[in-house]
Structures are given as structure tokens and as C-alpha cells.
Motif scaffolding. Structure first.
Motif: not given
Length: 80
Positions: A12, A15-16, A18-20, A69, A72
Motif C-alpha cells: 500500500d 502504491s502511494a 508511486k502515485e506521488k 499517507e 509519504c
């Protein structure tokens, strides 16, 4: 692009990140962290005597008890 090594069990968080826009490397052993700007670990296998060998001089973030989050945010703070 910053390269982040993330422990295999933290899908998880991978993925977070990578999205950033971070380049993610799955960390299965200490060699996987070579060339990375930061490492994210689960903290699950922490040495029971409180002793740990340092395998990298890069920032290491312990994700134990944190949301994706929160991790991140820590990565962004440390890498500026």
C-alpha cells in the motif's frame, strides 16, 4: 526522480509513493537499497535486543503503525 526502497510487505505504501511520482524498488534484502535515496521498512523484524546493524547511511523510515499517507509525508520531509 527520487528512488525509494520499500520493504516487500508494504504494498500500500509502495502504491502511494508511486502515485506521488517516486521510483520504487522492492526491498527484499539490504542490497536492494543500494542506490536509493531513502528506505521504508515495516519495523516488524526489529532486533529484540534493541541492537541493529546499520546497512545504509540513507534515511530509513519505520512505517510501523503509520498510514501510507503518513509515510509519504515523512518521505517528502526527509528528501525535501
Amino acid at each position: 526522480m527520487k528512488k525509494i526502497a520499500v520493504e516487500e510487505s508494504l504494498a500500500d505504501i509502495s502504491s502511494a509513493l508511486k502515485e506521488k511520482g517516486y521510483d520504487i524498488v522492492t526491498m527484499r534484502n539490504e542490497q536492494d537499497a543500494d542506490g536509493c535515496d531513502c528506505c521504508v521498512i515495516s519495523g516488524q523484524d526489529k532486533d529484540t535486543m534493541g541492537m541493529q546493524d546499520t546497512v545504509t547511511e540513507k534515511s530509513v523510515i519505520n512505517a510501523h503503525g503509520c498510514t501510507a499517507e503518513e509515510v509519504c509525508s515523512q518521505v517528502e520531509q526527509r528528501l525535501g
